[in-house]
Scaffold this motif. Structure first.
Motif, PDB file in Angstrom:
ATOM      1  N   LEU A 110       0.711 -10.339  -9.978  1.00 52.96           N
ATOM      2  CA  LEU A 110      -0.004  -9.466  -9.048  1.00 52.96           C
ATOM      3  C   LEU A 110      -1.333 -10.083  -8.632  1.00 52.96           C
ATOM      4  CD1 LEU A 110       0.717  -5.947 -10.523  1.00 52.96           C
ATOM      5  CD2 LEU A 110       1.543  -6.891  -8.372  1.00 52.96           C
ATOM      6  N   GLU A 111      -1.917 -10.827  -9.550  1.00 59.11           N
ATOM      7  CA  GLU A 111      -3.188 -11.459  -9.203  1.00 59.11           C
ATOM      8  C   GLU A 111      -2.965 -12.564  -8.186  1.00 59.11           C
ATOM      9  OE1 GLU A 111      -6.813 -13.494 -11.677  1.00 59.11           O
ATOM     10  OE2 GLU A 111      -5.669 -11.868 -12.582  1.00 59.11           O
ATOM     11  N   ALA A 112      -1.906 -13.332  -8.407  1.00 56.33           N
ATOM     12  CA  ALA A 112      -1.614 -14.435  -7.488  1.00 56.33           C
ATOM     13  C   ALA A 112      -1.141 -13.903  -6.141  1.00 56.33           C
ATOM     14  CB  ALA A 112      -0.565 -15.353  -8.099  1.00 56.33           C
ATOM     15  N   LYS A 113      -0.434 -12.772  -6.159  1.00 53.96           N
ATOM     16  CA  LYS A 113       0.179 -12.264  -4.931  1.00 53.96           C
ATOM     17  C   LYS A 113       0.181 -10.748  -5.009  1.00 53.96           C
ATOM     18  CE  LYS A 113       3.949 -13.931  -2.030  1.00 53.96           C
ATOM     19  NZ  LYS A 113       4.869 -12.830  -1.647  1.00 53.96           N
ATOM     20  N   PRO A 114      -0.957 -10.112  -4.662  1.00 47.78           N
ATOM     21  CA  PRO A 114      -1.093  -8.656  -4.827  1.00 47.78           C
ATOM     22  C   PRO A 114      -0.039  -7.874  -4.045  1.00 47.78           C
ATOM     23  CG  PRO A 114      -3.194  -9.657  -4.179  1.00 47.78           C
ATOM     24  CD  PRO A 114      -2.154 -10.720  -4.084  1.00 47.78           C
ATOM     25  N   GLU A 115       0.495  -8.466  -2.985  1.00 46.80           N
ATOM     26  CA  GLU A 115       1.450  -7.739  -2.161  1.00 46.80           C
ATOM     27  C   GLU A 115       2.891  -7.985  -2.606  1.00 46.80           C
ATOM     28  OE1 GLU A 115       0.043 -10.477  -1.470  1.00 46.80           O
ATOM     29  OE2 GLU A 115       1.129 -11.702  -0.019  1.00 46.80           O
ATOM     30  N   ALA A 116       3.067  -8.701  -3.706  1.00 49.71           N
ATOM     31  CA  ALA A 116       4.420  -9.039  -4.155  1.00 49.71           C
ATOM     32  C   ALA A 116       5.245  -7.779  -4.359  1.00 49.71           C
ATOM     33  CB  ALA A 116       4.358  -9.825  -5.460  1.00 49.71           C
ATOM     34  N   ALA A 117       6.480  -7.805  -3.859  1.00 52.43           N
ATOM     35  CA  ALA A 117       7.356  -6.644  -3.982  1.00 52.43           C
ATOM     36  C   ALA A 117       8.382  -6.846  -5.085  1.00 52.43           C
ATOM     37  CB  ALA A 117       8.067  -6.384  -2.662  1.00 52.43           C
ATOM     38  N   LEU A 164       0.832  -1.209   0.000  1.00 51.41           N
ATOM     39  CA  LEU A 164       0.000   0.000   0.000  1.00 51.41           C
ATOM     40  C   LEU A 164       0.864   1.255   0.000  1.00 51.41           C
ATOM     41  CD1 LEU A 164      -2.830  -1.028   2.493  1.00 51.41           C
ATOM     42  CD2 LEU A 164      -3.069  -0.586   0.047  1.00 51.41           C
ATOM     43  N   GLN A 165       1.982   1.201   0.716  1.00 50.47           N
ATOM     44  CA  GLN A 165       2.889   2.356   0.723  1.00 50.47           C
ATOM     45  C   GLN A 165       3.490   2.575  -0.658  1.00 50.47           C
ATOM     46  OE1 GLN A 165       5.570   1.541   3.920  1.00 50.47           O
ATOM     47  NE2 GLN A 165       4.091   2.160   5.467  1.00 50.47           N
ATOM     48  N   ARG A 166       3.834   1.465  -1.328  1.00 50.63           N
ATOM     49  CA  ARG A 166       4.364   1.605  -2.687  1.00 50.63           C
ATOM     50  C   ARG A 166       3.296   2.162  -3.608  1.00 50.63           C
ATOM     51  NH1 ARG A 166       6.254  -3.418  -1.456  1.00 50.63           N
ATOM     52  NH2 ARG A 166       4.891  -4.472  -2.920  1.00 50.63           N
ATOM     53  N   LEU A 167       2.056   1.766  -3.346  1.00 54.65           N
ATOM     54  CA  LEU A 167       0.938   2.280  -4.142  1.00 54.65           C
ATOM     55  C   LEU A 167       0.859   3.793  -3.990  1.00 54.65           C
ATOM     56  CD1 LEU A 167      -1.428   1.150  -5.866  1.00 54.65           C
ATOM     57  CD2 LEU A 167      -2.805   1.218  -3.814  1.00 54.65           C
ATOM     58  N   ASP A 168       0.951   4.266  -2.736  1.00 53.64           N
ATOM     59  CA  ASP A 168       0.926   5.708  -2.469  1.00 53.64           C
ATOM     60  C   ASP A 168       2.068   6.407  -3.187  1.00 53.64           C
ATOM     61  OD1 ASP A 168      -1.301   5.636  -0.957  1.00 53.64           O
ATOM     62  OD2 ASP A 168      -0.276   5.637   0.971  1.00 53.64           O
ATOM     63  N   ALA A 169       3.212   5.760  -3.202  1.00 43.86           N
ATOM     64  CA  ALA A 169       4.391   6.378  -3.798  1.00 43.86           C
ATOM     65  C   ALA A 169       4.397   6.231  -5.315  1.00 43.86           C
ATOM     66  CB  ALA A 169       5.651   5.749  -3.208  1.00 43.86           C
ATOM     67  N   GLY A 170       3.372   5.577  -5.853  1.00 45.51           N
ATOM     68  CA  GLY A 170       3.302   5.415  -7.301  1.00 45.51           C
ATOM     69  C   GLY A 170       4.239   4.345  -7.825  1.00 45.51           C
ATOM     70  N   TYR A 225       3.781   1.013  -7.036  1.00 49.66           N
ATOM     71  CA  TYR A 225       3.157  -0.305  -6.925  1.00 49.66           C
ATOM     72  C   TYR A 225       3.208  -1.040  -8.259  1.00 49.66           C
ATOM     73  CZ  TYR A 225      -0.169  -3.986  -6.083  1.00 49.66           C
ATOM     74  OH  TYR A 225      -0.755  -5.209  -5.987  1.00 49.66           O
ATOM     75  N   GLY A 226       3.421  -2.350  -8.194  1.00 47.33           N
ATOM     76  CA  GLY A 226       3.411  -3.151  -9.412  1.00 47.33           C
ATOM     77  C   GLY A 226       4.775  -3.204 -10.085  1.00 47.33           C
ATOM     78  N   ARG A 227       5.777  -2.606  -9.419  1.00 39.65           N
ATOM     79  CA  ARG A 227       7.132  -2.696  -9.947  1.00 39.65           C
ATOM     80  C   ARG A 227       8.016  -3.442  -8.965  1.00 39.65           C
ATOM     81  NH1 ARG A 227       8.692   0.432 -14.262  1.00 39.65           N
ATOM     82  NH2 ARG A 227       7.011   1.702 -15.069  1.00 39.65           N
ATOM     83  N   CYS A 228       8.959  -4.174  -9.527  1.00 44.09           N
ATOM     84  CA  CYS A 228       9.890  -4.916  -8.698  1.00 44.09           C
ATOM     85  C   CYS A 228      10.772  -3.933  -7.923  1.00 44.09           C
ATOM     86  CB  CYS A 228      10.744  -5.816  -9.583  1.00 44.09           C
ATOM     87  SG  CYS A 228      12.068  -6.615  -8.698  1.00 44.09           S
ATOM     88  N   VAL A 229      10.883  -4.118  -6.598  1.00 44.83           N
ATOM     89  CA  VAL A 229      11.685  -3.177  -5.803  1.00 44.83           C
ATOM     90  C   VAL A 229      13.174  -3.345  -6.082  1.00 44.83           C
ATOM     91  CG1 VAL A 229      10.000  -2.958  -3.934  1.00 44.83           C
ATOM     92  CG2 VAL A 229      11.754  -4.746  -3.814  1.00 44.83           C
ATOM     93  N   ASP A 230      13.553  -4.475  -6.654  1.00 44.09           N
ATOM     94  CA  ASP A 230      14.973  -4.710  -6.915  1.00 44.09           C
ATOM     95  C   ASP A 230      15.393  -4.242  -8.297  1.00 44.09           C
ATOM     96  OD1 ASP A 230      15.344  -5.645  -4.428  1.00 44.09           O
ATOM     97  OD2 ASP A 230      15.546  -7.755  -4.959  1.00 44.09           O
ATOM     98  N   CYS A 231      14.681  -4.684  -9.331  1.00 43.29           N
ATOM     99  CA  CYS A 231      15.132  -4.367 -10.693  1.00 43.29           C
ATOM    100  C   CYS A 231      14.255  -3.308 -11.359  1.00 43.29           C
ATOM    101  CB  CYS A 231      15.197  -5.630 -11.551  1.00 43.29           C
ATOM    102  SG  CYS A 231      13.592  -6.337 -11.934  1.00 43.29           S
ATOM    103  N   GLY A 232      13.111  -2.950 -10.741  1.00 39.94           N
ATOM    104  CA  GLY A 232      12.282  -1.883 -11.284  1.00 39.94           C
ATOM    105  C   GLY A 232      11.408  -2.302 -12.460  1.00 39.94           C
TER     106      GLY A 232
END
Ligand SMILES: [Zn+2]
Length: 101
Positions: free
Chosen positions: A81-88, A58-64, A66-73
């Motif tokens: 995302l459907e299988a694991k909506p919270e996937a980072a 949710l924080q990533r969603l706020d920061a715009g 969300y839906g991107r890999c935190v490691d490789c972008g």
């Protein structure tokens, strides 16, 4: 997508402590109670762990972000995302992160 995450958070909210644990007379089955406690602690712990991931999502969603890999972008696939909506992370970064543990 936001509504879905909200629902996940609601489902995963920690439950109040079991009222059965308080003030039961006699300790004859204390061992059993302990086992029950440990089991429910494990369940609550797992739920809290997932809640943490959902909140982070949710924080990533706020920061715009969300839906991107935190490691490789890279953008996460809709399937992921459907299988694991919270996937980072994307699948390959997730695997790397888990094997590095
Ligand atoms: Zn990645």
């Amino acid at each position: 997508m936001v509504a879905e995450l909200d629902r996940s958070v609601a489902t995963l909210s920690p439950e109040p402590p079991d009222p059965d644990d308080a003030g039961s007379p006699g300790d004859a089955d204390a061992g059993l109670d302990l086992a029950d406690n440990e089991r429910s602690n494990a369940v609550v712990g797992a739920a809290q762990e997932q809640l943490k991931h959902v909140r982070a999502a949710l924080q990533r969603l706020d920061a715009g972000k969300y839906g991107r890999c935190v490691d490789c972008g890279k953008e996460l696939s809709a399937d992921r995302l459907e299988a694991k909506p919270e996937a980072a992370r994307c699948m390959s970064c997730q695997e790397k992160a888990e094997s590095a543990r």
